[in-house]
Scaffold this motif. Structure first.
Motif, PDB file in Angstrom:
ATOM      1  N   TRP A   7      36.831-100.513  63.428  1.00 14.70           N
ATOM      2  CA  TRP A   7      37.512-100.140  62.190  1.00 14.70           C
ATOM      3  C   TRP A   7      37.220-101.164  61.100  1.00 14.70           C
ATOM      4  O   TRP A   7      37.195-102.374  61.354  1.00 14.70           O
ATOM      5  CB  TRP A   7      39.026-100.090  62.378  1.00 14.70           C
TER       6      TRP A   7
ATOM      7  N   GLU B 159      39.885 -98.621  57.083  1.00 14.61           N
ATOM      8  CA  GLU B 159      40.324 -97.714  58.142  1.00 14.61           C
ATOM      9  C   GLU B 159      41.694 -98.131  58.666  1.00 14.61           C
ATOM     10  O   GLU B 159      42.583 -97.289  58.887  1.00 14.61           O
ATOM     11  CB  GLU B 159      39.295 -97.721  59.285  1.00 14.61           C
TER      12      GLU B 159
ATOM     13  N   HIS C 271      31.275 -98.289  55.751  1.00 13.38           N
ATOM     14  CA  HIS C 271      30.469 -98.092  56.958  1.00 13.38           C
ATOM     15  C   HIS C 271      31.336 -97.831  58.183  1.00 13.38           C
ATOM     16  O   HIS C 271      31.019 -96.965  59.006  1.00 13.38           O
ATOM     17  CB  HIS C 271      29.580 -99.305  57.193  1.00 13.38           C
TER      18      HIS C 271
ATOM     19  N   THR D 284      34.550 -96.823  58.188  1.00 18.64           N
ATOM     20  CA  THR D 284      35.724 -96.042  57.798  1.00 18.64           C
ATOM     21  C   THR D 284      35.461 -94.577  58.125  1.00 18.64           C
ATOM     22  O   THR D 284      34.442 -94.022  57.718  1.00 18.64           O
ATOM     23  CB  THR D 284      36.009 -96.204  56.296  1.00 18.64           C
ATOM     24  N   SER D 285      36.394 -93.928  58.854  1.00 19.71           N
ATOM     25  CA  SER D 285      36.121 -92.564  59.320  1.00 19.71           C
ATOM     26  C   SER D 285      37.251 -91.571  59.073  1.00 19.71           C
ATOM     27  O   SER D 285      36.983 -90.393  58.859  1.00 19.71           O
ATOM     28  CB  SER D 285      35.803 -92.586  60.821  1.00 19.71           C
ATOM     29  N   SER D 286      38.505 -92.009  59.092  1.00 19.43           N
ATOM     30  CA  SER D 286      39.599 -91.038  59.013  1.00 19.43           C
ATOM     31  C   SER D 286      40.222 -90.925  57.627  1.00 19.43           C
ATOM     32  O   SER D 286      41.094 -90.083  57.406  1.00 19.43           O
ATOM     33  CB  SER D 286      40.685 -91.391  60.035  1.00 19.43           C
TER      34      SER D 286
ATOM     35  N   ASP E 221      26.237 -94.416  53.671  1.00 22.06           N
ATOM     36  CA  ASP E 221      27.529 -95.102  53.733  1.00 22.06           C
ATOM     37  C   ASP E 221      28.307 -94.925  52.435  1.00 22.06           C
ATOM     38  O   ASP E 221      29.537 -94.761  52.458  1.00 22.06           O
ATOM     39  CB  ASP E 221      27.321 -96.586  54.040  1.00 22.06           C
TER      40      ASP E 221
ATOM     41  N   ARG F 153      30.172 -91.644  52.442  1.00 19.47           N
ATOM     42  CA  ARG F 153      31.340 -91.484  53.316  1.00 19.47           C
ATOM     43  C   ARG F 153      32.641 -91.392  52.521  1.00 19.47           C
ATOM     44  O   ARG F 153      33.656 -90.894  53.024  1.00 19.47           O
ATOM     45  CB  ARG F 153      31.417 -92.648  54.300  1.00 19.47           C
TER      46      ARG F 153
ATOM     47  N   GLU G 283      34.040 -87.841  52.359  1.00 22.04           N
ATOM     48  CA  GLU G 283      34.486 -87.142  53.565  1.00 22.04           C
ATOM     49  C   GLU G 283      35.997 -86.915  53.523  1.00 22.04           C
ATOM     50  O   GLU G 283      36.762 -87.824  53.202  1.00 22.04           O
ATOM     51  CB  GLU G 283      34.102 -87.940  54.814  1.00 22.04           C
TER      52      GLU G 283
END
Length: 479
Positions: free
Chosen positions: A106, A110, A184, A186-188, A216, A219, A222
């Motif tokens: 994370w 994140e 880079h 960070t996803s949620s 990146d 992102r 997203e």
């Protein structure tokens, strides 16, 4: 790992490793402890008195801190989540080991998103891009404040994002600056709205390729909920919107220095207008502000204002607040800041222009320029910049580690432009540089410090470089 909020019981039993113990690493570890985490290990290869003092504070709260050479060489066996500080590249041994073991990694962003309390969480309006991020986020915050919102600039600028998220008095909205490093891992994250201002080569050594760097940046779009704001003049930013997986109903909103089409914010003569968030956008536009409300009204700064206005309008801010917020805003130091007029020559400090893309934007804001450039080029090239700005260059003064890279581009694309190279690297070098620039300048010209390079070869940071320039200019004026 399904941790979602600060009240989730899983925080207490999950084993965290925080990599890096700088400002971000300390904030991550402290926030985890506040959230109830009972197993927090912090690793950093540095060992200084300042770090040891911070370590003592967190150790009293239950964290385990390991400092000194070799501390990050091996990933602890029982770790379940790694939280990494920005700037540590994915190929760092500990992160590579975590990836090989399928352990989630994370970013601080994140972590901040997962620590939000859904019942009271402020929406995030997010901004990234190679250049202009900080200015745009600060403009946006000024506009949001003018609209009466309790707003804050956070993330890569202003308040640490974790502090904003954990504040016991929730904000109405947070303007979040995000770097490619932070994105880079960070996803949620699911921002209310987001903008990519521009894409140009930078930090390629960290990301491994231009394609990876661009991905990146993308992102940020997203899971975007309301608006993905892109730069009409930079097709790569629009393509990132096309490629993003967004919430159904999220709109693509362009910003342009030209006349806006439907679903864009742009310029009509000397006015900033909205043709995106008005009901009759097929046939009309709403005046938001005048270009004169933006200080300074350099084209790239007006572009920042357009992006900020688009994000603010996506959040429902009225037109009058856009105008008032822009009128109230002033750039930070070392961003196209006028230092003085000496003998009819304007001296401008844009030391923050630390890559060619930023320097080019600055150069194109002036008609006749004596350009001061050089430093650490970070692998960048200057051919495109020199080709674009050649007709404006009265002369060039070069300094710093990679001055020859710029000199070679000038020789290829602007061989007739007088170029002076200053070899000195001591603290007095800038005075020599300014003196040489003054000899090249004519009445009405601008002497512009827009180095296109990092400053660390000669100065502590870009601010110190800009201060040295300003001091040399003022001494020139007093002589």
């Amino acid at each position: 790992m399904s941790l979602t909020t600060r009240t989730d019981d899983g925080w207490a039993t999950t084993r965290f490793v925080v990599l890096g113990f700088g400002t971000a690493g300390y904030a991550c570890a402290d926030s985890l402890l506040q959230a109830g985490a009972e197993h927090v290990v912090v690793l950093d290869d540095r060992d200084t008195e300042a770090l040891r003092e911070k370590a003592q504070i967190l150790e009293t709260l239950g964290a385990t801190i390991t400092l000194g050479e070799g501390s990050t060489a091996e990933l602890p066996a029982e770790v379940e989540i790694v939280v990494t500080s920005p700037g540590i590249p994915p190929h760092a041994p500990l992160l590579a080991a975590a990836a090989a073991r399928d352990i989630p990694i994370w970013s601080e962003i994140e972590l901040a998103w997962r620590l939000r309390d859904p019942a009271t969480a402020a929406p995030w309006l997010c901004v990234t891009g190679t250049n202009g991020k900080t200015t745009t986020v600060q403009m946006l915050t000024s506009i949001l404040t003018a609209a009466g919102h309790r707003a804050v600039a956070a993330g890569n600028v202003g308040l640490p994002l974790l502090e904003a998220v954990m504040d016991p008095e929730p904000y109405d909205v947070i303007a979040v600056e995000l770097s490619s490093y932070q994105l880079h891992f960070t996803s949620s994250m699911s921002p209310h709205s987001a903008a990519v201002l521009n894409i140009a080569p930078d930090h390629i050594d960290w990301h491994g390729s231009m394609e990876a760097y661009t991905a990146d940046k993308g992102r940020i779009y997203e899971n975007c909920q309301i608006a993905c704001v892109y730069n009409v003049a930079d097709p790569a930013t629009e393509q990132l919107v096309v490629d993003a997986d967004v919430v159904e109903g999220c709109r693509a909103i362009g910003f342009t220095l030209g006349t806006p089409a439907i679903s864009m914010v742009g310029l009509v003569e000397d006015l900033i207008v909205d043709r995106a968030f008005v009901e009759q956008r097929a046939s009309s536009a709403l005046e938001l502000a005048a270009v004169a409300d933006v200080t300074p009204p350099a084209p790239h700064n007006v572009a920042n204002a357009l992006a900020a206005a688009a994000l603010a309008r996506a959040f429902g801010v009225p037109a009058t607040a856009v105008r008032d917020g822009l009128r109230n805003f002033r750039l930070d130091a070392h961003r196209i800041a006028q230092v003085a007029d000496v003998a009819g020559v304007n001296y401008v400090d844009d030391s923050k222009a630390t890559n060619p893309h930023a320097a080019q934007a600055s150069l194109l804001a002036y008609e006749h320029v004596v350009w001061i450039a050089g430093g650490q080029a970070k692998g960048a090239t200057f051919d495109e910049l020199v080709t674009a700005a050649a007709s404006r260059l009265r002369g060039v003064v070069l300094l710093g580690q990679d001055k020859e890279v710029i000199a070679e581009a000038l020789a290829r694309h602007a061989p007739d432009v007088p170029t002076i190279t200053v070899e000195a690297t001591d603290t007095g070098a800038m005075e020599t540089v300014v003196g040489e620039a003054a000899k090249l300048a004519q009445v009405g010209d601008t002497v512009l410090l827009a180095p296109g390079c990092a400053s660390w070869d000669m100065f502590a940071n870009y601010g110190a470089r800009g201060d040295a320039f300003a001091e040399a200019v003022l001494r020139l004026g007093a002589s």
